[in-house]
Design a protein around this motif. Structure first.
Motif, PDB file in Angstrom:
ATOM      1  N   ALA A 136       0.829  -1.209   0.000  1.00 18.66           N
ATOM      2  CA  ALA A 136       0.000   0.000   0.000  1.00 18.66           C
ATOM      3  C   ALA A 136       0.860   1.254   0.000  1.00 18.66           C
ATOM      4  N   GLU A 137       1.956   1.231   0.753  1.00 14.37           N
ATOM      5  CA  GLU A 137       2.860   2.381   0.785  1.00 14.37           C
ATOM      6  C   GLU A 137       3.494   2.621  -0.585  1.00 14.37           C
ATOM      7  N   GLN A 138       3.866   1.522  -1.264  1.00 13.33           N
ATOM      8  CA  GLN A 138       4.452   1.665  -2.598  1.00 13.33           C
ATOM      9  C   GLN A 138       3.427   2.202  -3.586  1.00 13.33           C
ATOM     10  N   LYS A 139       2.194   1.704  -3.492  1.00  9.07           N
ATOM     11  CA  LYS A 139       1.124   2.211  -4.355  1.00  9.07           C
ATOM     12  C   LYS A 139       0.906   3.697  -4.125  1.00  9.07           C
ATOM     13  N   LEU A 140       0.950   4.105  -2.861  1.00  7.13           N
ATOM     14  CA  LEU A 140       0.762   5.516  -2.530  1.00  7.13           C
ATOM     15  C   LEU A 140       1.891   6.354  -3.113  1.00  7.13           C
ATOM     16  N   ARG A 141       3.121   5.855  -3.029  1.00  7.19           N
ATOM     17  CA  ARG A 141       4.256   6.582  -3.612  1.00  7.19           C
ATOM     18  C   ARG A 141       4.120   6.671  -5.132  1.00  7.19           C
ATOM     19  N   ASP A 142       3.677   5.581  -5.745  1.00  7.41           N
ATOM     20  CA  ASP A 142       3.511   5.584  -7.203  1.00  7.41           C
ATOM     21  C   ASP A 142       2.476   6.621  -7.633  1.00  7.41           C
ATOM     22  N   MET A 143       1.381   6.689  -6.882  1.00  5.07           N
ATOM     23  CA  MET A 143       0.325   7.643  -7.224  1.00  5.07           C
ATOM     24  C   MET A 143       0.768   9.074  -6.978  1.00  5.07           C
ATOM     25  N   SER A 144       1.655   9.276  -6.006  1.00  9.08           N
ATOM     26  CA  SER A 144       2.120  10.615  -5.666  1.00  9.08           C
ATOM     27  C   SER A 144       3.232  11.093  -6.588  1.00  9.08           C
ATOM     28  N   SER A 145       3.860  10.146  -7.299  1.00  8.52           N
ATOM     29  CA  SER A 145       4.960  10.504  -8.188  1.00  8.52           C
ATOM     30  C   SER A 145       4.455  11.341  -9.352  1.00  8.52           C
ATOM     31  N   PRO A 146       5.227  12.364  -9.781  1.00  9.36           N
ATOM     32  CA  PRO A 146       4.808  13.190 -10.925  1.00  9.36           C
ATOM     33  C   PRO A 146       4.604  12.380 -12.192  1.00  9.36           C
ATOM     34  N   THR A 147       5.327  11.274 -12.316  1.00  7.11           N
ATOM     35  CA  THR A 147       5.169  10.426 -13.502  1.00  7.11           C
ATOM     36  C   THR A 147       4.325   9.200 -13.214  1.00  7.11           C
ATOM     37  N   GLY A 148       3.724   9.174 -12.030  1.00  2.00           N
ATOM     38  CA  GLY A 148       2.945   8.002 -11.666  1.00  2.00           C
ATOM     39  C   GLY A 148       1.696   7.874 -12.498  1.00  2.00           C
ATOM     40  N   THR A 149       1.429   6.674 -12.985  1.00  2.13           N
ATOM     41  CA  THR A 149       0.246   6.434 -13.804  1.00  2.13           C
ATOM     42  C   THR A 149      -0.667   5.408 -13.168  1.00  2.13           C
ATOM     43  N   GLY A 150      -0.237   4.862 -12.010  1.00  7.16           N
ATOM     44  CA  GLY A 150      -1.024   3.796 -11.413  1.00  7.16           C
ATOM     45  C   GLY A 150      -0.757   2.447 -12.048  1.00  7.16           C
ATOM     46  N   LEU A 151       0.197   2.401 -13.011  1.00  8.54           N
ATOM     47  CA  LEU A 151       0.494   1.154 -13.697  1.00  8.54           C
ATOM     48  C   LEU A 151       1.839   0.586 -13.286  1.00  8.54           C
ATOM     49  N   SER A 152       2.396   1.099 -12.193  1.00  5.32           N
ATOM     50  CA  SER A 152       3.717   0.644 -11.763  1.00  5.32           C
ATOM     51  C   SER A 152       3.596  -0.692 -11.049  1.00  5.32           C
ATOM     52  N   PHE A 153       4.338  -1.713 -11.533  1.00  5.20           N
ATOM     53  CA  PHE A 153       4.290  -3.030 -10.939  1.00  5.20           C
ATOM     54  C   PHE A 153       5.697  -3.497 -10.595  1.00  5.20           C
ATOM     55  N   ASP A 154       5.790  -4.483  -9.774  1.00  4.06           N
ATOM     56  CA  ASP A 154       7.066  -5.131  -9.475  1.00  4.06           C
ATOM     57  C   ASP A 154       7.356  -6.090 -10.627  1.00  4.06           C
ATOM     58  N   MET A 155       8.188  -5.640 -11.593  1.00  3.55           N
ATOM     59  CA  MET A 155       8.405  -6.423 -12.797  1.00  3.55           C
ATOM     60  C   MET A 155       9.096  -7.751 -12.489  1.00  3.55           C
ATOM     61  N   ALA A 156       9.984  -7.756 -11.498  1.00  6.56           N
ATOM     62  CA  ALA A 156      10.670  -9.009 -11.152  1.00  6.56           C
ATOM     63  C   ALA A 156       9.659 -10.072 -10.735  1.00  6.56           C
ATOM     64  N   SER A 157       8.662  -9.654  -9.954  1.00  9.46           N
ATOM     65  CA  SER A 157       7.634 -10.603  -9.528  1.00  9.46           C
ATOM     66  C   SER A 157       6.766 -11.023 -10.700  1.00  9.46           C
ATOM     67  N   LEU A 158       6.468 -10.068 -11.577  1.00 14.17           N
ATOM     68  CA  LEU A 158       5.583 -10.363 -12.700  1.00 14.17           C
ATOM     69  C   LEU A 158       6.204 -11.385 -13.649  1.00 14.17           C
ATOM     70  N   ILE A 159       7.469 -11.163 -14.021  1.00 20.40           N
ATOM     71  CA  ILE A 159       8.052 -12.026 -15.035  1.00 20.40           C
ATOM     72  C   ILE A 159       8.327 -13.421 -14.505  1.00 20.40           C
ATOM     73  N   ASN A 160       8.261 -13.601 -13.195  1.00 20.84           N
ATOM     74  CA  ASN A 160       8.431 -14.926 -12.602  1.00 20.84           C
ATOM     75  C   ASN A 160       7.101 -15.538 -12.186  1.00 20.84           C
ATOM     76  N   ASN A 161       6.019 -14.867 -12.548  1.00 19.87           N
ATOM     77  CA  ASN A 161       4.693 -15.347 -12.196  1.00 19.87           C
ATOM     78  C   ASN A 161       4.125 -16.133 -13.379  1.00 19.87           C
ATOM     79  N   PRO A 162       3.980 -17.468 -13.256  1.00 23.69           N
ATOM     80  CA  PRO A 162       3.498 -18.267 -14.391  1.00 23.69           C
ATOM     81  C   PRO A 162       2.144 -17.800 -14.909  1.00 23.69           C
ATOM     82  N   ALA A 163       1.275 -17.385 -14.001  1.00 22.25           N
ATOM     83  CA  ALA A 163      -0.042 -16.929 -14.433  1.00 22.25           C
ATOM     84  C   ALA A 163       0.075 -15.671 -15.290  1.00 22.25           C
ATOM     85  N   PHE A 164       1.002 -14.767 -14.892  1.00 18.79           N
ATOM     86  CA  PHE A 164       1.194 -13.549 -15.676  1.00 18.79           C
ATOM     87  C   PHE A 164       1.795 -13.878 -17.039  1.00 18.79           C
TER      88      PHE A 164
END
Length: 244
Positions: A136-164
């Motif tokens: 939740a804290e990371q999501k809040l930082r992403d939303m507060s960032s000037p370039t934040g789009t709400g689409l920021s994800f942990d790519m390391a977790s995503l690319i190792n996620n079989p479902a993803f």
């Protein structure tokens, strides 16, 4: 996994319910818990609601119904049930934790952080609360960032996620996505000289990826929403939590 620190609150002192109603309500709670294990969330909501009608002063029933409502994506109802549980028992850590999950799901990250912090104040060793607070804290930082789009994800977790990976492979079969990707690559490497419009460095690659995401958002926003929901459903700990 939640600790047993607050299981003493599972049965609260009641003055308005008859003993037979309290007993029947507890049976309905157990039925609801079994439905949750079977992922029959609508039936679970019904059981917890009937338990509440018989025994309206038990915080556990509201908290358990909140969990079922969240599984049905009824996050507003889940938040209301957590608030009712907390009104009955202000030291019920699980209610704060479940409210944090529901608040995060509706992008109310600042309120979610507050809920998780309260949950941790009451149950400091709970790993699920710690993990979900960080999210939740990371999501809040992403939303507060000037370039934040709400689409920021942990790519390391995503690319190792079989479902993803499976979803991404399916996504790439979409003709619209293929067309967008083809256009992006043509534009990216179309410059006659190296480094002129080409993917010559990491910043160029990132910029190209951002443009690609923006084009998908504009031309096929349901794909972005699908990705958001897919990641959100796997981002939060406690999805297999036990119920009281």
């Amino acid at each position: 996994m939640f600790t047993n620190s607050f299981h003493k609150n599972d049965t609260l002192p009641l003055s308005d319910s008859l003993p037979e109603d309290v007993e029947k309500a507890d049976q309905l709670k157990d039925e609801g818990n079994n439905h949750m294990k079977e992922e029959n969330y609508g039936a679970a909501v019904d059981c917890y609601t009937r338990a509440i009608e018989l025994d309206p002063n038990n915080a556990v029933y509201y908290c358990n119904r909140a969990a079922a409502q969240s599984k049905l994506n009824n996050y507003s109802e889940a938040i209301k049930d957590c608030e009712r549980a907390i009104a009955i028992d202000p030291k019920y850590s699980k209610a704060y934790g479940r409210m944090g999950l529901a608040l995060t799901s509706v992008n109310k990250y600042e309120e979610a952080v507050t809920s998780y912090q309260k949950a941790l104040d009451l149950d400091p060793e709970n790993d699920s609360y710690k993990s979900n607070l960080k999210i939740a804290e990371q999501k809040l930082r992403d939303m507060s960032s000037p370039t934040g789009t709400g689409l920021s994800f942990d790519m390391a977790s995503l690319i190792n996620n079989p479902a993803f990976i499976s979803m991404a492979a399916s996504l790439m079969q979409n003709p619209q996505v293929q067309q967008l990707m083809s256009g992006m690559m043509s534009n990216a490497i179309g410059g006659p000289a190296a480094g002129v419009g080409g993917l010559s460095d990491l910043s160029s690659l990132i910029h190209a990826g951002q443009q690609f995401a923006q084009q998908i958002q504009q031309q096929n926003p349901e794909l972005i929403e699908q990705l958001r929901n897919h990641v959100r459903s796997r981002s939060f700990s406690g999805s297999t939590e036990e119920h009281s």
